[in-house]
Write a protein that holds these residues in place. Structure first.
Motif, PDB file in Angstrom:
ATOM      1  N   ALA A 386      14.719  23.921 -21.099  1.00 20.55           N
ATOM      2  CA  ALA A 386      15.828  24.593 -21.787  1.00 20.55           C
ATOM      3  C   ALA A 386      16.181  23.860 -23.080  1.00 20.55           C
ATOM      4  N   LEU A 387      16.266  22.537 -23.002  1.00 21.24           N
ATOM      5  CA  LEU A 387      16.590  21.740 -24.195  1.00 21.24           C
ATOM      6  C   LEU A 387      15.494  21.863 -25.249  1.00 21.24           C
ATOM      7  N   ASN A 388      14.249  21.858 -24.810  1.00 22.86           N
ATOM      8  CA  ASN A 388      13.131  21.992 -25.752  1.00 22.86           C
ATOM      9  C   ASN A 388      13.172  23.340 -26.470  1.00 22.86           C
ATOM     10  N   LEU A 389      13.434  24.402 -25.704  1.00 23.69           N
ATOM     11  CA  LEU A 389      13.505  25.740 -26.301  1.00 23.69           C
ATOM     12  C   LEU A 389      14.662  25.825 -27.284  1.00 23.69           C
ATOM     13  N   PHE A 390      15.786  25.228 -26.942  1.00 21.60           N
ATOM     14  CA  PHE A 390      16.939  25.248 -27.850  1.00 21.60           C
ATOM     15  C   PHE A 390      16.584  24.614 -29.188  1.00 21.60           C
ATOM     16  N   HIS A 391      16.048  23.412 -29.152  1.00 20.66           N
ATOM     17  CA  HIS A 391      15.765  22.699 -30.399  1.00 20.66           C
ATOM     18  C   HIS A 391      14.677  23.394 -31.211  1.00 20.66           C
ATOM     19  N   ARG A 392      13.795  24.123 -30.563  1.00 20.24           N
ATOM     20  CA  ARG A 392      12.698  24.780 -31.254  1.00 20.24           C
ATOM     21  C   ARG A 392      13.102  26.113 -31.877  1.00 20.24           C
ATOM     22  N   GLU A 393      13.963  26.897 -31.164  1.00 23.26           N
ATOM     23  CA  GLU A 393      14.204  28.272 -31.610  1.00 23.26           C
ATOM     24  C   GLU A 393      15.668  28.709 -31.691  1.00 23.26           C
ATOM     25  N   PHE A 394      16.602  27.906 -31.178  1.00 18.52           N
ATOM     26  CA  PHE A 394      17.992  28.372 -31.130  1.00 18.52           C
ATOM     27  C   PHE A 394      19.003  27.378 -31.704  1.00 18.52           C
ATOM     28  N   ASP A 395      18.546  26.301 -32.279  1.00 19.35           N
ATOM     29  CA  ASP A 395      19.438  25.315 -32.883  1.00 19.35           C
ATOM     30  C   ASP A 395      19.834  25.805 -34.274  1.00 19.35           C
ATOM     31  N   ALA A 396      21.131  26.040 -34.463  1.00 16.40           N
ATOM     32  CA  ALA A 396      21.602  26.620 -35.722  1.00 16.40           C
ATOM     33  C   ALA A 396      21.242  25.767 -36.922  1.00 16.40           C
ATOM     34  N   SER A 397      21.245  24.450 -36.763  1.00 16.82           N
ATOM     35  CA  SER A 397      20.946  23.573 -37.898  1.00 16.82           C
ATOM     36  C   SER A 397      19.552  23.833 -38.450  1.00 16.82           C
TER      37      SER A 397
END
Length: 418
Positions: A386-397
């Motif tokens: 989940a954390l990997n997917l966030f940083h790859r495709e859903f992190d606003a920055s």
């Protein structure tokens, strides 16, 4: 660069108003911080609260680089899908047509979809003054308008809607400089109204800004959940969002809570809406359910840090089945394992990335919770995924930084063509 954000129905950065900034609001405030000159066109009517903040046009200078232009319609609505909201859309389009000619012309216009008339007038303005317009599809207007009607009447309603609105929708989709969407189906929607997809048309997920809250806010938030008896050693299953029975499948959640015999599992339904009172009444005798109402950003962040699972408990209606709502990225940002009732895009992504799972009913929901919670290795792997997917495709920055570069490049190309 001078950019217009045409985006109605989101919380506004005005003192005294509740609500965390959403996609358009994040674009407006972040672009202003990057020294773009930003004019955010919105409305005096607050969509989520269903109330006015003014009964006339308002211009508010949020800071030296961000200005709000709040257009006024007397047709405030109570139902999101209603004839009154269509009149409201027409009012805002008409007001935008008048007021936009009084402002300094932008280098580019970013316009969220819906509303139909807002977008229609933005496209017309862009054509008149040779300004590129990017349409961001978030909801499938007018296709979803048939939902409130009985099945037997829907074909007739669909025909009527097509007669009245298809020309405008097609004009917007065909004429936009670029079309982006939160999921691939958004681009299919544009194609269904006659757009020939181009290289610059692409998906931009609803990303989440994971900036930590202030220490003092975090301490107060942690104290709140301690008073509710929530601890990290519990299996906390959290729902964050609107408490609306049209949108959320709370019947399944309540049934699951009633069936759950594991004292370590606690359900938290966080938010407010027109179903809040009834939900509270139905759950009043359930010791494993907490309904804390609306909570601020710090409190939500603290809750998710304590949680194991995040719920996407939606009904599989046409407008939601393929949705990836704001909370998708928000759950991922804290490594939550997402449990979705939706059969479309969210299920596909979660199963592909192994960071969540689909449930069909209360029994399968409980089975998913129990199996994953007591399988330590699986739980740890899904959390990391989940954390990997966030940083790859859903992190606003990252996601929105790339999008801002896209807007800048689109404006540059248009200017040099002119």
């Amino acid at each position: 660069m001078n950019i217009w954000i045409v985006c109605e129905g989101e919380p506004l950065p005005i003192n005294g108003l509740n609500g965390r900034l959403m996609r358009g609001g994040m674009f407006a405030t972040q672009l202003a911080l990057l020294d773009y000159r930003v004019t955010w066109w919105s409305s005096t009517f607050l969509h989520y609260e269903k109330k006015y903040i003014s009964d006339e046009l308002q211009t508010i200078l949020v800071n030296p680089t961000l200005k709000l232009k709040l257009l006024h319609s007397p047709n405030g609505y109570n139902k999101n899908i209603s004839f009154k909201r269509i009149r409201y859309s027409k009012d805002l389009g008409r007001e935008f047509r008048k007021q936009s000619r009084k402002e300094d012309r932008p280098d580019i216009i970013y316009c969220s979809w819906p509303l139909i008339d807002f977008a229609y007038e933005a496209i017309k303005f862009g054509h008149e003054f040779n300004i590129p317009v990017v349409i961001d599809i978030r909801d499938f207007w007018p296709d979803i308008f048939i939902q409130p009607f009985p099945k037997r009447l829907q074909p007739i309603v669909k025909l009527g809607i097509s007669c009245f609105l298809r020309r405008k929708v097609s004009y917007v989709m065909k004429s936009a400089t670029s079309v982006v969407g939160v999921i691939p189906k958004a681009l299919d929607f544009a194609k269904s109204y006659g757009r020939v997809l181009q290289e610059q048309d692409h998906v931009v997920h609803l990303a989440y800004d994971n900036t930590p809250v202030l220490t003092e806010e975090s301490s107060a938030a942690n104290f709140l959940w301690e008073n509710y008896g929530l601890q990290k050693n519990k299996c906390i299953v959290s729902y964050i969002g609107s408490i609306s029975n049209r949108i959320g499948d709370f019947d399944t959640l309540i049934e699951a809570a009633k069936k759950c015999e594991d004292p370590s599992v606690i359900f938290v339904f966080c938010g407010t809406g027109n179903y809040f009172a009834e939900l509270t009444e139905r759950c009043k005798d359930l010791k494993n359910v907490i309904i804390p109402g609306y909570r601020n950003r710090a409190e939500i962040q603290a809750l998710l840090k304590l949680s194991t699972f995040g719920l996407l408990a939606y009904r599989n209606t046409d407008d939601f089945i393929d949705s990836l709502p704001n909370k998708f990225g928000e759950y991922l940002s804290q490594g939550l394992i997402i449990l979705t009732s939706l059969r479309g895009a969210s299920r596909q992504i979660l199963e592909k990335e192994n960071c969540g799972t689909y449930y069909q009913d209360a029994s399968s929901l409980l089975e998913c919770i129990t199996r994953i919670h007591y399988s330590t290795l699986e739980k740890e792997q899904m959390t990391q995924n989940a954390l990997n997917l966030f940083h790859r495709e859903f992190d606003a920055s990252q996601v929105y930084s790339d999008f801002y570069k896209f807007l800048e490049a689109t404006a540059y190309v248009a200017k040099n063509k002119g």
